[in-house]
Design a protein around this motif. Structure first.
Motif, mmCIF file in Angstrom:
data_model
loop_
_atom_site.group_PDB
_atom_site.id
_atom_site.type_symbol
_atom_site.label_atom_id
_atom_site.label_comp_id
_atom_site.label_asym_id
_atom_site.label_seq_id
_atom_site.Cartn_x
_atom_site.Cartn_y
_atom_site.Cartn_z
ATOM 1 N N ALA A 48 0.860 -1.186 0.000
ATOM 2 C CA ALA A 48 0.000 0.000 0.000
ATOM 3 C C ALA A 48 0.896 1.236 0.000
ATOM 4 O O ALA A 48 1.912 1.267 0.692
ATOM 5 C CB ALA A 48 -0.893 -0.012 1.235
ATOM 6 N N GLN A 49 0.538 2.237 -0.811
ATOM 7 C CA GLN A 49 1.422 3.394 -0.937
ATOM 8 C C GLN A 49 0.674 4.596 -1.517
ATOM 9 O O GLN A 49 -0.403 4.445 -2.096
ATOM 10 C CB GLN A 49 2.610 3.047 -1.835
ATOM 11 N N PRO A 50 1.258 5.774 -1.338
ATOM 12 C CA PRO A 50 0.602 6.992 -1.833
ATOM 13 C C PRO A 50 0.685 7.094 -3.356
ATOM 14 O O PRO A 50 1.616 6.571 -3.969
ATOM 15 C CB PRO A 50 1.410 8.117 -1.178
ATOM 16 N N LEU A 51 -0.292 7.765 -3.956
ATOM 17 C CA LEU A 51 -0.295 8.009 -5.397
ATOM 18 C C LEU A 51 -0.383 9.517 -5.659
ATOM 19 O O LEU A 51 -0.917 10.274 -4.851
ATOM 20 C CB LEU A 51 -1.481 7.297 -6.048
ATOM 21 N N TYR A 52 0.148 9.906 -6.823
ATOM 22 C CA TYR A 52 0.245 11.329 -7.171
ATOM 23 C C TYR A 52 -0.283 11.538 -8.588
ATOM 24 O O TYR A 52 -0.468 10.581 -9.346
ATOM 25 C CB TYR A 52 1.708 11.790 -7.061
ATOM 26 N N LYS A 53 -0.512 12.825 -8.935
ATOM 27 C CA LYS A 53 -0.901 13.158 -10.308
ATOM 28 C C LYS A 53 -0.020 14.301 -10.804
ATOM 29 O O LYS A 53 0.193 15.281 -10.080
ATOM 30 C CB LYS A 53 -2.375 13.591 -10.345
ATOM 31 N N SER A 54 0.454 14.168 -12.036
ATOM 32 C CA SER A 54 1.339 15.202 -12.569
ATOM 33 C C SER A 54 0.510 16.372 -13.104
ATOM 34 O O SER A 54 -0.693 16.253 -13.336
ATOM 35 C CB SER A 54 2.235 14.617 -13.667
ATOM 36 N N ARG A 55 1.181 17.518 -13.324
ATOM 37 C CA ARG A 55 0.484 18.739 -13.737
ATOM 38 C C ARG A 55 -0.214 18.561 -15.079
ATOM 39 O O ARG A 55 -1.343 19.002 -15.283
ATOM 40 C CB ARG A 55 1.511 19.884 -13.847
ATOM 41 N N ASP A 56 0.454 17.846 -16.001
ATOM 42 C CA ASP A 56 -0.076 17.764 -17.365
ATOM 43 C C ASP A 56 -0.980 16.549 -17.591
ATOM 44 O O ASP A 56 -1.478 16.345 -18.683
ATOM 45 C CB ASP A 56 1.088 17.744 -18.368
ATOM 46 N N ASP A 57 -1.188 15.731 -16.582
ATOM 47 C CA ASP A 57 -2.050 14.554 -16.774
ATOM 48 C C ASP A 57 -2.800 14.300 -15.473
ATOM 49 O O ASP A 57 -2.397 13.520 -14.638
ATOM 50 C CB ASP A 57 -1.173 13.343 -17.151
ATOM 51 N N ARG A 58 -3.943 14.980 -15.329
ATOM 52 C CA ARG A 58 -4.644 14.955 -14.044
ATOM 53 C C ARG A 58 -5.509 13.699 -13.873
ATOM 54 O O ARG A 58 -6.171 13.547 -12.857
ATOM 55 C CB ARG A 58 -5.519 16.208 -13.866
ATOM 56 N N SER A 59 -5.561 12.839 -14.871
ATOM 57 C CA SER A 59 -6.424 11.659 -14.709
ATOM 58 C C SER A 59 -5.642 10.419 -14.273
ATOM 59 O O SER A 59 -6.228 9.472 -13.770
ATOM 60 C CB SER A 59 -7.165 11.366 -16.013
ATOM 61 N N THR A 60 -4.335 10.448 -14.461
ATOM 62 C CA THR A 60 -3.556 9.232 -14.200
ATOM 63 C C THR A 60 -2.921 9.257 -12.805
ATOM 64 O O THR A 60 -2.252 10.226 -12.436
ATOM 65 C CB THR A 60 -2.440 9.076 -15.249
ATOM 66 N N PHE A 61 -3.141 8.178 -12.062
ATOM 67 C CA PHE A 61 -2.449 8.027 -10.779
ATOM 68 C C PHE A 61 -1.041 7.483 -11.032
ATOM 69 O O PHE A 61 -0.861 6.535 -11.797
ATOM 70 C CB PHE A 61 -3.190 7.037 -9.875
ATOM 71 N N ARG A 62 -0.055 8.097 -10.369
ATOM 72 C CA ARG A 62 1.335 7.671 -10.512
ATOM 73 C C ARG A 62 1.937 7.414 -9.131
ATOM 74 O O ARG A 62 1.550 8.065 -8.165
ATOM 75 C CB ARG A 62 2.173 8.777 -11.177
ATOM 76 N N THR A 63 2.887 6.492 -9.079
ATOM 77 C CA THR A 63 3.597 6.270 -7.813
ATOM 78 C C THR A 63 4.595 7.397 -7.601
ATOM 79 O O THR A 63 4.801 8.238 -8.477
ATOM 80 C CB THR A 63 4.375 4.943 -7.837
ATOM 81 N N ALA A 64 5.241 7.380 -6.439
ATOM 82 C CA ALA A 64 6.231 8.406 -6.114
ATOM 83 C C ALA A 64 7.415 8.370 -7.071
ATOM 84 O O ALA A 64 8.131 9.353 -7.217
ATOM 85 C CB ALA A 64 6.709 8.233 -4.674
ATOM 86 N N THR A 65 7.629 7.242 -7.739
ATOM 87 C CA THR A 65 8.733 7.157 -8.700
ATOM 88 C C THR A 65 8.231 7.370 -10.135
ATOM 89 O O THR A 65 8.890 6.982 -11.093
ATOM 90 C CB THR A 65 9.453 5.794 -8.602
ATOM 91 N N ASN A 66 7.038 7.962 -10.265
ATOM 92 C CA ASN A 66 6.487 8.368 -11.557
ATOM 93 C C ASN A 66 6.069 7.200 -12.449
ATOM 94 O O ASN A 66 6.092 7.294 -13.667
ATOM 95 C CB ASN A 66 7.484 9.283 -12.299
ATOM 96 N N THR A 67 5.709 6.075 -11.833
ATOM 97 C CA THR A 67 5.173 4.956 -12.621
ATOM 98 C C THR A 67 3.653 5.079 -12.670
ATOM 99 O O THR A 67 3.001 5.077 -11.621
ATOM 100 C CB THR A 67 5.534 3.612 -11.946
ATOM 101 N N PRO A 68 3.086 5.224 -13.875
ATOM 102 C CA PRO A 68 1.623 5.309 -13.948
ATOM 103 C C PRO A 68 1.001 3.963 -13.572
ATOM 104 O O PRO A 68 1.452 2.920 -14.039
ATOM 105 C CB PRO A 68 1.341 5.646 -15.418
ATOM 106 N N VAL A 69 -0.028 3.966 -12.729
ATOM 107 C CA VAL A 69 -0.614 2.701 -12.279
ATOM 108 C C VAL A 69 -2.109 2.599 -12.573
ATOM 109 O O VAL A 69 -2.651 1.495 -12.641
ATOM 110 C CB VAL A 69 -0.385 2.454 -10.771
ATOM 111 N N ALA A 70 -2.807 3.715 -12.727
ATOM 112 C CA ALA A 70 -4.254 3.610 -12.951
ATOM 113 C C ALA A 70 -4.789 4.881 -13.587
ATOM 114 O O ALA A 70 -4.318 5.980 -13.296
ATOM 115 C CB ALA A 70 -4.966 3.361 -11.620
#
Lengths: 383, 204
Positions: free
Chosen positions: B140-162
């Motif tokens: 289990a871990q936190p997810l982030y979204k980048s400025r230019d792609d607000r729909s994709t969840f990414r891990t802290a190492t910038n791997t898109p996951v969902a």
């Protein structure tokens, strides 16, 4: 129960080395000894060893709730106050546990007596689960052991099932100290079984474990979600990374609550709660300045492989084993001599995986105190 | 005739400790993707999983947030990657999560760095066909979204996951959280070094 002389398998040493069992001989002394084996009947195994092992295991688990709610007991076990919540929380969260080993005195006629619980970092695992299993298959094939002989040893099957069924982190890291080939061998065996159970098992030297922002990390800086450590909890809680134990989101094997059960203080607590139980020896916490007399054994709360154990036999003979664990409180346990077969004193290590008894390994020594140099001998069951 | 029940293992095989077997295993190393899920709230997660486990996963993600989030010394640089108003300090993150920071982390964060806000969490569990839960192949871990792609969840190492909330397929090794910041080593093993003259094992 008897000891039977037996021919060694030709070439077993090179076979041992080919499967990573490099510590079969240690400092020129025999460790794996197949010049003889022990023979039990099925009643001895099932009634005198298997059943009491599971009962003693349940009695030990039954103490955890008592201890985590009682500051006096936590102090008696010398658990640092900083870790009380960690231990209690690991128990309440039912943090999974893999295994443990009970050391028993048994001579073929019940009841077996509990010497101690090795519930945090038990070793002699590979010797028990793999090497004596192969020995039996080989010796049956060569006709040196009767056809139909069996062995009380479901250790590897049960460990594989546990790795497959327990809610464990994946990848699962395994750590042991850099300079111990015995510990590395034990950990490699566990990694092998975990791999067969479908886990991504990864080795890291204990000294190489890293910390970043409170999180335990591997050599590449990746967070370690699960760690099996063959290293005593009582050391870890006083080392530089002690605070990382509290801050890191890591699943520990064995879990924090095993800190309570691997402690020799569990022996007097068991006695207080189940006084007179046929499988227990009378035990007490040692009071400061108290002397101990004939018929008693003195053990540190924290000790491994017989280190720092002293005893006085009923006839007054004093025997002691030096060691590096003198810096803790002590308990006293009623002296129960190990049975003697030929020139050797024999002790039985009885394994628990999950809550099931999983087999035995036999250790022999020339003295009444079993230690890390004690020889390991295989056994068979024959009705 | 009654089948005799053996008291020993049915097999005792090794795959890693035997060199030839390791070689044979090398061909089977293809990692399979597993099904897990991304959520913003415990309620969303509770539609798929046990709510208690959902809360535990969210709490774990919140704790790891400060540990693994990408770190910036400059707020503007953080906002370039994650969007204006989407970055915070560890103290703000702790206040938002309603948690006290462990003393050690509070100390580490006193340097005043910035990190993206946590936008969701990856469930540390996977779905199986019966809808139950299996072991945890991902943490289990936190997810982030980048400025230019607000729909994709990414891990802290910038791997898109969902893409959005809900179930997703990932390879567990691709989402292993990586700690950000200075790594300290050698914090375990001192007792072994001190006592090593008289013992060959720290097991027993």
């Amino acid at each position: 129960m008897k000891k039977v002389a037996c021919d060694e398998r030709p070439g077993w040493r090179s076979y041992a080395e080919s499967v990573g069992f490099e510590f079969h001989t240690f400092d020129g002394e025999v460790y794996w000894d197949e010049t003889a084996y022990y023979q039990f009947n099925l009643r001895q195994i099932e009634q005198d060893l298997e059943e009491p092992t599971e009962e003693l295991h349940q009695m030990a688990l039954g103490l955890v709730d008592d201890i985590i709610r009682d500051e006096e007991k936590l102090q008696q076990l010398a658990i640092p106050e900083k870790f009380w919540d960690f231990v209690a929380e690991s128990w309440r969260a039912k943090a999974p546990s893999l295994y443990g080993r009970l050391d028993l005195v048994y001579d073929g006629n019940g009841p077996a007596k509990l010497l101690e619980l090795n519930y945090d970092t038990p070793t002699s695992l590979f010797e028990t689960g793999f090497f004596q299993w192969v020995w039996l298959e080989d010796q049956i094939m060569r006709g040196k052991v009767p056809q139909g002989a069996d062995q009380f040893n479901s250790l590897q099957d049960q460990l594989e099932a546990a790795f497959a069924e327990l809610p464990l982190a994946n990848p699962l890291y395994f750590a042991s100290v850099a300079n111990s080939i015995e510990d590395k061998g034990t950990v490699m065996y566990l990694m092998d079984i975990a791999k067969q159970a479908g886990l991504d098992s990864r080795f890291i030297e204990l000294e190489q474990l890293g910390e970043a922002s409170g999180q335990l990390v591997d050599l590449d800086g990746y967070a370690i979600g699960g760690l099996f450590k063959l290293y005593p909890w009582e050391f870890m809680v006083q080392e530089d990374f002690a605070s990382v134990i509290l801050s890191s989101q890591t699943q520990w094997l064995e879990p924090g609550w095993k800190m309570l059960l691997s402690n020799k203080g569990i022996l007097p607590l068991l006695w207080q709660k189940h006084q007179g139980h046929p499988n227990l020896l009378e035990s007490h916490f040692e009071q400061p300045g108290q002397s101990f007399g004939a018929g008693w054994v003195r053990k540190p709360l924290f000790s491994r492989e017989g280190a720092n154990v002293e005893l006085v036999t009923p006839s007054g003979e004093k025997i002691s084993e030096p060691g590096p664990y003198a810096d803790s409180a002590f308990i006293r346990q009623k002296f129960q001599p190990l049975p003697k077969f030929g020139d050797s004193y024999t002790m039985i290590g009885s394994w628990v995986v999950g809550n099931s008894a999983a087999g035995i390994g036999i250790r022999e020594d020339n003295s009444l105190i079993t230690k890390d140099s004690s020889r390991f001998l295989p056994h068979i069951i024959l009705d | 005739m009654k089948q005799k029940v053996l008291k020993r293992s049915k097999k005792a095989a090794l795959v890693l400790m035997v060199p030839t077997a390791t070689f044979l295993m090398a061909g089977c190393g293809q990692e399979e993707a597993v099904q897990t899920a991304a959520f913003e709230t415990v309620d969303q997660c509770a539609a798929y999983f046990n709510p208690e486990q959902c809360r535990a996963d969210l709490n774990q993600a919140l704790t790891m947030h400060t540990q693994v989030a990408p770190k910036y010394t400059d707020k503007a640089a953080c906002e370039t990657d994650f969007g204006v108003g989407q970055c915070e300090t560890p103290a703000q993150a702790a206040a938002a999560a309603g948690t006290e920071q462990p003393a050690q982390q509070a100390q580490a964060s006193s340097g005043g760095f910035f990190m993206p806000m946590m936008m969701g969490f990856l469930a540390g569990q996977m779905l199986n066909r019966s809808g139950g839960q299996l072991k945890q192949p991902v943490q289990a871990q936190p997810l982030y979204k980048s400025r230019d792609d607000r729909s994709t969840f990414r891990t802290a190492t910038n791997t898109p996951v969902a893409r959005g909330v809900g179930p997703t397929y990932i390879k567990p090794s691709s989402v292993q959280p990586k700690a950000a910041g200075t790594v300290n080593r050698g914090g375990f093993g001192a007792q072994a070094a001190k006592r090593s003259s008289s013992t060959k094992s720290f097991g027993g």
